[in-house]
Design a protein around this motif. Sequence first.
Motif, mmCIF file in Angstrom:
data_model
loop_
_atom_site.group_PDB
_atom_site.id
_atom_site.type_symbol
_atom_site.label_atom_id
_atom_site.label_comp_id
_atom_site.label_asym_id
_atom_site.label_seq_id
_atom_site.Cartn_x
_atom_site.Cartn_y
_atom_site.Cartn_z
ATOM 1 N N LYS A 351 0.983 -1.045 -0.012
ATOM 2 C CA LYS A 351 0.059 0.036 0.052
ATOM 3 C C LYS A 351 0.682 1.280 0.084
ATOM 4 O O LYS A 351 0.291 2.340 -0.136
ATOM 5 C CB LYS A 351 -1.057 -0.062 1.284
ATOM 6 C CG LYS A 351 -1.978 -1.135 1.164
ATOM 7 C CD LYS A 351 -2.840 -0.788 2.372
ATOM 8 C CE LYS A 351 -4.014 -2.040 2.094
ATOM 9 N NZ LYS A 351 -5.059 -1.947 3.262
ATOM 10 N N CYS A 352 1.880 1.065 0.369
ATOM 11 C CA CYS A 352 2.878 2.300 0.330
ATOM 12 C C CYS A 352 3.231 2.812 -0.936
ATOM 13 O O CYS A 352 3.713 4.122 -0.988
ATOM 14 C CB CYS A 352 4.248 1.995 0.969
ATOM 15 S SG CYS A 352 5.231 0.612 0.469
ATOM 16 N N CYS A 353 3.169 1.879 -1.989
ATOM 17 C CA CYS A 353 3.324 2.496 -3.469
ATOM 18 C C CYS A 353 2.469 1.923 -4.326
ATOM 19 O O CYS A 353 2.620 2.690 -5.548
ATOM 20 C CB CYS A 353 4.890 2.223 -3.983
ATOM 21 S SG CYS A 353 5.161 0.262 -3.712
ATOM 22 N N ASN A 354 1.319 1.289 -4.063
ATOM 23 C CA ASN A 354 0.332 0.879 -4.945
ATOM 24 C C ASN A 354 0.910 0.575 -6.272
ATOM 25 O O ASN A 354 0.391 1.195 -7.422
ATOM 26 C CB ASN A 354 -0.820 1.874 -5.074
ATOM 27 C CG ASN A 354 -1.542 2.128 -3.756
ATOM 28 O OD1 ASN A 354 -1.719 0.969 -3.034
ATOM 29 N ND2 ASN A 354 -1.796 3.057 -3.184
ATOM 30 N N PRO A 355 1.757 -0.570 -6.468
ATOM 31 C CA PRO A 355 2.160 -0.758 -7.997
ATOM 32 C C PRO A 355 0.969 -1.237 -8.915
ATOM 33 O O PRO A 355 0.065 -1.713 -8.525
ATOM 34 C CB PRO A 355 3.036 -2.103 -7.535
ATOM 35 C CG PRO A 355 2.355 -2.661 -6.472
ATOM 36 C CD PRO A 355 2.074 -1.521 -5.556
ATOM 37 N N SER A 372 5.419 -9.402 -0.604
ATOM 38 C CA SER A 372 4.940 -8.125 -0.621
ATOM 39 C C SER A 372 5.551 -7.476 -1.786
ATOM 40 O O SER A 372 6.917 -7.363 -1.985
ATOM 41 C CB SER A 372 5.325 -7.335 0.539
ATOM 42 O OG SER A 372 5.242 -5.965 0.490
ATOM 43 N N VAL A 373 4.756 -7.128 -2.772
ATOM 44 C CA VAL A 373 5.239 -6.526 -4.044
ATOM 45 C C VAL A 373 5.266 -4.853 -4.010
ATOM 46 O O VAL A 373 4.322 -4.286 -3.582
ATOM 47 C CB VAL A 373 4.250 -7.034 -5.131
ATOM 48 C CG1 VAL A 373 4.805 -6.520 -6.321
ATOM 49 C CG2 VAL A 373 4.181 -8.389 -5.283
ATOM 50 N N HIS A 374 6.383 -4.457 -4.135
ATOM 51 C CA HIS A 374 6.861 -2.790 -4.213
ATOM 52 C C HIS A 374 7.018 -2.478 -5.696
ATOM 53 O O HIS A 374 7.687 -3.225 -6.593
ATOM 54 C CB HIS A 374 7.974 -2.678 -3.334
ATOM 55 C CG HIS A 374 7.546 -2.939 -1.968
ATOM 56 N ND1 HIS A 374 7.012 -2.046 -0.936
ATOM 57 C CD2 HIS A 374 7.380 -3.916 -1.098
ATOM 58 C CE1 HIS A 374 7.043 -2.377 0.317
ATOM 59 N NE2 HIS A 374 7.046 -3.789 0.032
ATOM 60 N N ARG A 375 6.870 -1.060 -6.006
ATOM 61 C CA ARG A 375 7.438 -0.633 -7.203
ATOM 62 C C ARG A 375 8.931 -0.492 -7.032
ATOM 63 O O ARG A 375 9.573 -0.344 -5.859
ATOM 64 C CB ARG A 375 6.847 0.804 -7.333
ATOM 65 C CG ARG A 375 5.583 0.598 -8.142
ATOM 66 C CD ARG A 375 4.503 2.041 -7.984
ATOM 67 N NE ARG A 375 5.384 3.201 -8.238
ATOM 68 C CZ ARG A 375 4.859 4.206 -8.087
ATOM 69 N NH1 ARG A 375 3.651 4.269 -7.456
ATOM 70 N NH2 ARG A 375 5.473 5.332 -8.158
ATOM 71 N N TYR A 404 -6.990 -1.590 -9.593
ATOM 72 C CA TYR A 404 -6.020 -1.368 -8.734
ATOM 73 C C TYR A 404 -6.232 0.293 -8.249
ATOM 74 O O TYR A 404 -6.826 0.943 -9.183
ATOM 75 C CB TYR A 404 -4.505 -1.366 -9.411
ATOM 76 C CG TYR A 404 -4.254 -2.664 -9.583
ATOM 77 C CD1 TYR A 404 -3.585 -3.679 -8.920
ATOM 78 C CD2 TYR A 404 -4.579 -3.154 -10.920
ATOM 79 C CE1 TYR A 404 -3.319 -4.734 -9.180
ATOM 80 C CE2 TYR A 404 -4.327 -4.425 -11.388
ATOM 81 C CZ TYR A 404 -3.607 -5.329 -10.639
ATOM 82 O OH TYR A 404 -3.155 -6.644 -11.227
ATOM 83 N N GLN A 405 -6.121 0.354 -7.137
ATOM 84 C CA GLN A 405 -6.186 1.964 -6.638
ATOM 85 C C GLN A 405 -5.015 2.812 -6.812
ATOM 86 O O GLN A 405 -3.886 2.300 -6.540
ATOM 87 C CB GLN A 405 -6.914 2.100 -5.224
ATOM 88 C CG GLN A 405 -8.197 1.499 -4.872
ATOM 89 C CD GLN A 405 -8.568 1.795 -3.353
ATOM 90 O OE1 GLN A 405 -7.882 2.571 -2.689
ATOM 91 N NE2 GLN A 405 -9.623 1.230 -2.968
#
Length: 480
Positions: A351-355, A372-375, A404-405
């Motif tokens: 949720k910190c970067c919403n990829p 956990s998936v991050h940009r 996706y948001q």
Amino acid sequence: MKRDNKTLDQIYDLFALRILVNSIKDCYAALGVVHEMYNPMPGRFKDYIAVPKPNMYQSIHTTLLGDKGTPFEVQIRTWDMHRVAEFGIAAHWAYKEANYFGKKTSIKVEEDKLAWLRETLEWQKEMQDPQEFLNTLKTELFEDEVYVFTPKGAIKVLPKGATPIDFAYSIHAEIGHHMTGCKINSKMMPIITSLKSGDIIEIITSDNSKGPSRDWLKFVKSTSAKNKILSWFKKAQKAENIEKGKDLIEKELKRIGFTHSDLFKTEYMQPMLEKYKYKNLDEMYAAVGFGANSAVKVIARMLQEYRKEHEEENIEAKIEELAKARQKRIKPSDSGVIVKGIENCLVKLSKCCNPLPGDEIVGYITKGRGVSVHRKDCVNIEDLFTEENRMIDVEWYEENQASYQVDIEIYSNDRAGLLMDILKEIGTTKVKILGVNTKTTKERIAIMDITIEVENLDELNKAQKAIRKVDSVYEVRRKK
């Protein structure tokens, strides 16, 4: 007439008269005489004595109507002005003697009058493509100009159609880099407004500005402003672009089933570097990361050389076979992300970067909560990389159709009806609006946070492009 699509009656200098006098005072006296004798045509008067052209040209131009209604042009200038116009800057580099109608004359050019020439030499240094430099020079020499003023009354000469962005960069690069808004004739206006001769421009800056936007390149008209903006991006993001370019090249190599060592050999790389005029590999990586070239084109050029030594291989069939095999192996998670080497793995989008599909992503193995998936540009990535053994390769599943948001941030000069216009433009796209939050600063800059729902990065880009069309909006970006 053919070039400018004009008729004969629109050619006002078919007949022309030049008046040479001894002083500037005599120029204006002569102007008074001709205006008393003949009626001047409105909008056809230019005073290049009060506001000289950047190449030192000075003269008064006026178009008059003759006795039979035939227009003719009159140019009024001093003898010194005429020498500059006739012989050009090359004849006036310093003290030079010129034989003019049998008279020898010495003329001295002030150093600051050669500023335009020094700037031209700077463009040449920055531009590797000779054709690009030639086109730039033509634009600067022959394009019509507007004359605008600073709040203190200093004159700035800009190309026709120039914006406050051009004006800011004509003052100083740092003014342009920190620009957040502008006033035209004491009124807050969008920074992409086309300037008119006589406008008084005030630039609003902020130390908190994050620098120019790439969108500014669509609106600026002066080569100087374009070069300064591009230079800022190259310097600020060169290292980042190199890394991004390497990732894109590596991704393309994996897609076609080749390894780095297969293609990155001197005999394959050198023709590619020569074709695209890159001095070294870092320059190529930076160009790919910056978006000036694509990984597909770079690798395609190296594949041409590879084929020459591997004629017996059917490379296209090999690539297609690898792609089909890859599709069969894929079992995506509910989030639309594939964890390489692991099936049926719990995957959560951070949720910190919403990829979004299309973003470059990395995976982090959490304790008890799957991956956990991050940009790749997420602000938290640096902290996660301290535990490299918990990082894992992940990729998007191309056929996924999840939603996706995304949060986007909009900066604009405030005005009535702004929010309604923005929401209307978003409504022309496929995205769904989930929330809106707005605030206005004391400088009358409107800042909006809008949450939308999209299926992929392409939909987000279309929404951002639509918002940028709204009058007064000068920056749209995805929140990190």
